[in-house]
Design a protein around this motif. Structure first.
Motif, PDB file in Angstrom:
ATOM      1  N   ASP A   1      10.518   3.539  -4.736  1.00  0.00           N
ATOM      2  CA  ASP A   1      11.348   3.145  -3.876  1.00  0.00           C
ATOM      3  C   ASP A   1      11.226   1.668  -3.670  1.00  0.00           C
ATOM      4  O   ASP A   1      10.031   1.149  -3.894  1.00  0.00           O
ATOM      5  CB  ASP A   1      11.425   3.605  -2.536  1.00  0.00           C
ATOM      6  N   SER A   2      12.313   0.811  -3.532  1.00  0.00           N
ATOM      7  CA  SER A   2      12.153  -0.782  -3.372  1.00  0.00           C
ATOM      8  C   SER A   2      12.235  -1.182  -2.181  1.00  0.00           C
ATOM      9  O   SER A   2      11.878  -2.388  -1.519  1.00  0.00           O
ATOM     10  CB  SER A   2      13.082  -1.498  -4.227  1.00  0.00           C
ATOM     11  N   ASN A   3      12.437  -0.372  -1.136  1.00  0.00           N
ATOM     12  CA  ASN A   3      12.759  -0.950   0.389  1.00  0.00           C
ATOM     13  C   ASN A   3      11.515  -0.537   1.176  1.00  0.00           C
ATOM     14  O   ASN A   3      11.701   0.192   2.284  1.00  0.00           O
ATOM     15  CB  ASN A   3      14.056  -0.383   0.987  1.00  0.00           C
ATOM     16  N   ILE A   4      10.382  -0.982   0.744  1.00  0.00           N
ATOM     17  CA  ILE A   4       9.004  -0.669   1.316  1.00  0.00           C
ATOM     18  C   ILE A   4       8.502  -1.972   2.173  1.00  0.00           C
ATOM     19  O   ILE A   4       8.293  -2.971   1.324  1.00  0.00           O
ATOM     20  CB  ILE A   4       8.175  -0.022   0.454  1.00  0.00           C
ATOM     21  N   THR A   5       7.988  -1.761   3.082  1.00  0.00           N
ATOM     22  CA  THR A   5       7.202  -2.901   4.013  1.00  0.00           C
ATOM     23  C   THR A   5       5.693  -2.334   4.066  1.00  0.00           C
ATOM     24  O   THR A   5       5.589  -1.354   4.549  1.00  0.00           O
ATOM     25  CB  THR A   5       7.986  -3.285   5.324  1.00  0.00           C
ATOM     26  N   VAL A   6       4.769  -3.356   4.064  1.00  0.00           N
ATOM     27  CA  VAL A   6       3.476  -3.053   4.256  1.00  0.00           C
ATOM     28  C   VAL A   6       3.017  -3.960   5.648  1.00  0.00           C
ATOM     29  O   VAL A   6       3.110  -5.032   5.705  1.00  0.00           O
ATOM     30  CB  VAL A   6       2.174  -3.095   3.220  1.00  0.00           C
ATOM     31  N   VAL A   7       2.460  -3.219   6.583  1.00  0.00           N
ATOM     32  CA  VAL A   7       2.115  -4.061   8.073  1.00  0.00           C
ATOM     33  C   VAL A   7       0.648  -4.151   8.052  1.00  0.00           C
ATOM     34  O   VAL A   7      -0.225  -3.090   7.598  1.00  0.00           O
ATOM     35  CB  VAL A   7       2.563  -3.312   9.133  1.00  0.00           C
ATOM     36  N   GLU A   8       0.233  -5.383   8.029  1.00  0.00           N
ATOM     37  CA  GLU A   8      -1.351  -5.496   7.923  1.00  0.00           C
ATOM     38  C   GLU A   8      -1.972  -4.972   9.359  1.00  0.00           C
ATOM     39  O   GLU A   8      -1.697  -5.129  10.416  1.00  0.00           O
ATOM     40  CB  GLU A   8      -1.617  -6.976   7.958  1.00  0.00           C
ATOM     41  N   ALA A   9      -2.924  -3.913   8.986  1.00  0.00           N
ATOM     42  CA  ALA A   9      -3.372  -3.254  10.152  1.00  0.00           C
ATOM     43  C   ALA A   9      -4.376  -3.842  10.710  1.00  0.00           C
ATOM     44  O   ALA A   9      -5.244  -4.449  10.235  1.00  0.00           O
ATOM     45  CB  ALA A   9      -4.242  -1.928   9.377  1.00  0.00           C
ATOM     46  N   PRO A  10      -4.267  -4.033  12.456  1.00  0.00           N
ATOM     47  CA  PRO A  10      -5.184  -4.914  13.089  1.00  0.00           C
ATOM     48  C   PRO A  10      -6.205  -3.988  13.530  1.00  0.00           C
ATOM     49  O   PRO A  10      -7.078  -4.384  14.310  1.00  0.00           O
ATOM     50  CB  PRO A  10      -4.265  -5.372  13.928  1.00  0.00           C
ATOM     51  N   TYR A  11      -6.471  -2.740  12.950  1.00  0.00           N
ATOM     52  CA  TYR A  11      -7.292  -1.859  13.719  1.00  0.00           C
ATOM     53  C   TYR A  11      -8.454  -1.663  12.749  1.00  0.00           C
ATOM     54  O   TYR A  11      -8.227  -1.733  11.378  1.00  0.00           O
ATOM     55  CB  TYR A  11      -6.786  -0.478  14.118  1.00  0.00           C
ATOM     56  N   ASP A  12      -9.586  -1.188  13.219  1.00  0.00           N
ATOM     57  CA  ASP A  12     -10.695  -0.724  12.251  1.00  0.00           C
ATOM     58  C   ASP A  12     -10.258   0.753  11.662  1.00  0.00           C
ATOM     59  O   ASP A  12      -9.543   1.666  12.363  1.00  0.00           O
ATOM     60  CB  ASP A  12     -11.827  -0.528  12.924  1.00  0.00           C
ATOM     61  N   TRP A  13     -10.765   1.097  10.477  1.00  0.00           N
ATOM     62  CA  TRP A  13     -10.003   2.222   9.739  1.00  0.00           C
ATOM     63  C   TRP A  13     -11.434   2.616   8.703  1.00  0.00           C
ATOM     64  O   TRP A  13     -11.951   1.875   7.985  1.00  0.00           O
ATOM     65  CB  TRP A  13      -8.886   2.077   8.790  1.00  0.00           C
ATOM     66  N   ASP A  14     -11.534   3.823   8.988  1.00  0.00           N
ATOM     67  CA  ASP A  14     -12.622   4.503   7.845  1.00  0.00           C
ATOM     68  C   ASP A  14     -11.857   6.089   7.702  1.00  0.00           C
ATOM     69  O   ASP A  14     -11.749   6.749   8.103  1.00  0.00           O
ATOM     70  CB  ASP A  14     -13.950   4.571   8.630  1.00  0.00           C
TER      71      ASP A  14
END
Length: 357
Positions: free
Chosen positions: A257-270
């Protein structure tokens, strides 16, 4: 309305011998006194009501899931007759929650990750929800800024900034788990994120995407639709679901798909993918050892050691090892070859040691 969908069908084989078929990773208490699936539920409370929280899990795990999440309505725990990866899992959830809310927005997340702080997670989800409300055709996912050149995660390459929201970008490409030198290059470029497998989108939009890219899966979901909430549901699910293709949501939709947005995560993740994650979740001692339970050691460095009950583990002259003791099985491994734990599980199965799986 925003609904939380928790994907809890994994087996967590890299956490053997603590993780077993009847006690997979999401039910383990690896960080604190709450299981991973309980922590997934906690991070959406109270801003997503329990009646709008859904869990998709293996049929064997329904009762145990309900025991860990007593606040979740029983009808919101969806049972997969067999494992079919994340695309059928998400399609099934979308189908069911649309019966309750025809304009539902889905927050989709795995059950076995560690994320914090909760306030930062909530803020980023609300940002993604606003993007989707502004454009219901948008698929939003979260990208975690990499802190080291991981070869164990997939990556998202960002393109131009998304004008609809600060810290959001259009997606340029998805990249498979890279070789070490490629991961180092991604880190240097600064335009790549770890793909943490957390998504926000309209339930209707993800079904229409399945209709476009995986029409046979969509057709099977439509076969199930008349049975949602009816006495015929379990029988129809058992008959139809195993016929679906086993494919991830990434391959099925996101990479097409071409209609995709990525949001930069401000949280810690593991993603707590293997035993080495314990070094990130638990403080190490002065010798670089992460110890959970009883241990005494001499000349022991850089190890991850977990004992069970009143069992003491004693070590002399070892370095960079994983040692895990349970009442019926013990693992001793090179911490730099932790993926081989999966091979051990396969070997146990091959040798018919079913009681240890």
């Amino acid at each position: 309305m925003l609904h939380a969908v928790v994907m809890a069908g994994g087996s967590g084989t890299r956490f053997w011998p603590l993780s077993r078929r009847n006690e997979p990773k999401q039910f383990l208490r690896l960080s604190g006194d709450r299981s991973l699936i309980q922590m997934a539920f906690d991070r959406t409370q109270p801003w997503i009501d329990a009646i709008n929280t859904w869990v998709v899990t293996n049929a064997r795990m329904v009762d145990q899931t309900a025991a860990h999440l007593p606040q979740t309505p029983s009808e919101n725990i969806l049972s997969e007759p067999c494992a079919r990866n994340t695309a059928p899992c998400i399609g099934l959830a979308a189908l069911c929650l649309l019966e309750k809310d025809s304009d539902a927005t889905m927050l989709v997340m795995p059950a076995d990750h560690v994320i914090g702080p909760h306030a930062a997670f909530q803020k980023s989800v609300e940002q993604a929800e606003r993007i989707v409300q502004g454009d219901p055709h948008r698929l939003v996912l979260f990208g975690v800024p990499p802190t080291y050149p991981s070869t164990g995660f997939g990556y998202i390459e960002r393109a131009e900034a998304d004008a609809s929201s600060s810290g959001a970008y259009r997606v340029a490409s998805f990249r498979e788990k890279p070789a070490r030198d490629t991961a180092e290059d991604y880190l240097r470029q600064g335009t790549f994120y770890w793909n943490c497998g957390i998504f926000v989108w309209k339930a209707s939009r993800i079904l229409s995407a399945l209709q476009e890219y995986e029409p046979e899966m969509y057709r099977l979901l439509q076969e199930l639709q008349p049975h949602v909430g009816k006495n015929t549901w379990s029988a129809a699910l058992a008959d139809v679901f195993p016929n679906m293709k086993s494919i991830s949501i990434d391959y099925a939709i996101l990479e097409r798909d071409s209609n995709i947005t990525v949001v930069e995560a401000p949280y810690d993740w593991d993603d707590v993918g293997s035993w080495t994650a314990m070094q990130r979740l638990q403080p190490a001692d002065e010798n670089g050892n992460t110890i959970i339970g009883l241990h005494v050691g001499i000349d022991t460095n850089g190890c991850i050691i977990r004992s069970s009950q009143n069992h003491v583990i004693s070590t002399i002259g070892i370095k960079d090892c994983i040692i895990v003791h349970t009442p019926d099985a013990t693992l001793v491994a090179d911490r730099h070859d932790e993926n081989a734990v999966r091979e051990i599980v396969a070997l146990l199965e091959k040798n018919n040691y079913e009681q240890y799986l």
